[in-house]
Design an enzyme around this catalytic site. Sequence first.
Site, mmCIF file in Angstrom:
data_model
loop_
_atom_site.group_PDB
_atom_site.id
_atom_site.type_symbol
_atom_site.label_atom_id
_atom_site.label_comp_id
_atom_site.label_asym_id
_atom_site.label_seq_id
_atom_site.Cartn_x
_atom_site.Cartn_y
_atom_site.Cartn_z
ATOM 1 C CB ALA A 14 -0.775 -0.090 1.309
ATOM 2 C CE1 TYR A 40 5.443 6.667 -3.554
ATOM 3 C CE2 TYR A 40 7.574 6.766 -5.041
ATOM 4 C CZ TYR A 40 6.055 6.245 -4.851
ATOM 5 O OH TYR A 40 6.226 4.719 -4.961
HETATM 6 P P1 NDP Z 1 -2.374 1.788 -6.080
HETATM 7 O O1 NDP Z 1 -3.242 3.353 -5.822
HETATM 8 O O2 NDP Z 1 -3.074 1.053 -7.422
HETATM 9 O O3 NDP Z 1 -2.819 1.643 -5.556
HETATM 10 C C1 NDP Z 1 -2.092 1.624 -3.929
HETATM 11 C C2 NDP Z 1 -3.398 1.065 -2.888
HETATM 12 O O4 NDP Z 1 -2.766 1.282 -1.842
HETATM 13 C C3 NDP Z 1 -4.279 1.085 -3.390
HETATM 14 O O5 NDP Z 1 -5.023 -0.200 -2.799
HETATM 15 C C4 NDP Z 1 -5.011 1.453 -1.677
HETATM 16 O O6 NDP Z 1 -6.183 1.578 -1.237
HETATM 17 C C5 NDP Z 1 -3.767 1.706 -1.156
HETATM 18 N N1 NDP Z 1 -4.049 2.238 0.397
HETATM 19 C C6 NDP Z 1 -3.642 3.649 0.154
HETATM 20 N N2 NDP Z 1 -3.549 4.628 0.947
HETATM 21 C C7 NDP Z 1 -3.602 3.347 1.763
HETATM 22 C C8 NDP Z 1 -3.730 3.726 3.658
HETATM 23 N N3 NDP Z 1 -3.357 4.381 4.473
HETATM 24 N N4 NDP Z 1 -3.991 1.931 4.082
HETATM 25 C C9 NDP Z 1 -4.389 0.919 3.282
HETATM 26 N N5 NDP Z 1 -4.288 0.759 1.979
HETATM 27 C C10 NDP Z 1 -4.189 2.143 1.254
HETATM 28 O O7 NDP Z 1 -0.819 2.096 -6.669
HETATM 29 P P2 NDP Z 1 -0.240 1.018 -7.610
HETATM 30 O O8 NDP Z 1 -0.774 -0.077 -7.256
HETATM 31 O O9 NDP Z 1 1.054 1.562 -8.506
HETATM 32 O O10 NDP Z 1 0.928 1.075 -5.463
HETATM 33 C C11 NDP Z 1 1.188 0.061 -5.049
HETATM 34 C C12 NDP Z 1 2.844 0.075 -4.004
HETATM 35 O O11 NDP Z 1 4.427 1.016 -5.353
HETATM 36 C C13 NDP Z 1 2.843 1.815 -3.959
HETATM 37 O O12 NDP Z 1 3.342 1.774 -2.623
HETATM 38 C C14 NDP Z 1 3.139 2.408 -4.986
HETATM 39 O O13 NDP Z 1 4.203 3.447 -4.301
HETATM 40 C C15 NDP Z 1 4.662 1.734 -5.378
HETATM 41 N N6 NDP Z 1 5.169 2.054 -6.556
HETATM 42 C C16 NDP Z 1 4.250 2.241 -7.250
HETATM 43 C C17 NDP Z 1 4.740 2.984 -9.125
HETATM 44 C C18 NDP Z 1 4.084 2.802 -9.856
HETATM 45 O O14 NDP Z 1 4.610 3.315 -11.537
HETATM 46 N N7 NDP Z 1 2.558 2.487 -10.497
HETATM 47 C C19 NDP Z 1 6.504 2.510 -9.169
HETATM 48 C C20 NDP Z 1 6.991 1.991 -8.178
HETATM 49 C C21 NDP Z 1 6.367 1.682 -6.518
HETATM 50 P P3 NDP Z 1 -8.000 1.425 -2.009
HETATM 51 O O15 NDP Z 1 -7.144 0.249 -2.976
HETATM 52 O O16 NDP Z 1 -8.860 0.440 -0.875
HETATM 53 O O17 NDP Z 1 -7.760 2.498 -2.282
#
Ligand code: NDP
Length: 251
Positions: free
Chosen positions: A93, A157
């Site tokens: 997350a 971040y």
């Molecule tokens: P998304 O925005 O698709 O997913 C993020 C997830 O985090 C969501 O499922 C959301 O839950 C959950 N989340 C956010 N805040 C909370 C909270 N307070 N408590 C519980 N759950 C929470 O992002 P990505 O799939 O792209 O990212 C996943 C991970 O990969 C992250 O850590 C991101 O930083 C990292 N990342 C992503 C990159 C990218 O290019 N996409 C690159 C590098 C790293 P909900 O579904 O309920 O909203």
Amino acid sequence: MQKVALVTGGMGGIGQAVCGQLAMLGFKVVATHTPGNAKVSAWQDFMREKMGGGAGFTGFAIPCDVADYDSCRACVETVEREVGPVDVLVNNAGITRDMTFRRMTRADWDAVIDTNLGSVFNMTRQVIDGMVERKWGRVINVSSVNAQKGAFGQTNYAAAKAGMHGFTKALALEVARYGVTVNTVSPGYIETPMTSVIPTEIMTSKVLPQIPVGRLGSPDEIAALVAYLVSDAAAYMTGADLSINGGMHMS
Ligand code: NDP
């Protein structure tokens, strides 16, 4: 016996792909989602259809605010009671609140640090004793290329994601002798809801030219690396920071 994998943010872009691949491998998969997420039953239907009712998909999804210690404790207690002890934790997350440091408020800083880094303590603390006692466990922390190289507008971040890897290395040392591995995965730009907010003009003029492979990564490419890390074959890999970024940054 089927092992249990807990994936935070399991309904996001990368989290969903991780849940899918771990379920295919036969893990009993549990996804956390933010309290109030309205897409839970649609996600369950989609996953059930995608998995064909086979493998390890339990359909079990649980609300959890990963930034809140008590919420994480309650979440893991429920999972242990209703599904089983957690063998694999994927701290996935995360959120961004991008802006230059000179505009950043304390609230923007705290939200990103608490959700991306505080969460790693909050969740891992709940499961590590059980992994050590059972002499098998996998903790995977999803960081970012921007922790490795820095990124304009991401002091919060980059700090949180770099902190994750310090945590990985220190905990890896503490639990290595108990069959528990701790690793960081650092993706580059991946096609998910998180990157869909980047304006097209910025994507084509600024982001894509930095990626030698010439495209965004797919969530399944990240999930495949996680699938390797949770395997028995990966028992000798711990404390690593695995870059998966299309050649964008090589360290
Ligand atoms: P998304 O925005 O698709 O997913 C993020 C997830 O985090 C969501 O499922 C959301 O839950 C959950 N989340 C956010 N805040 C909370 C909270 N307070 N408590 C519980 N759950 C929470 O992002 P990505 O799939 O792209 O990212 C996943 C991970 O990969 C992250 O850590 C991101 O930083 C990292 N990342 C992503 C990159 C990218 O290019 N996409 C690159 C590098 C790293 P909900 O579904 O309920 O909203």
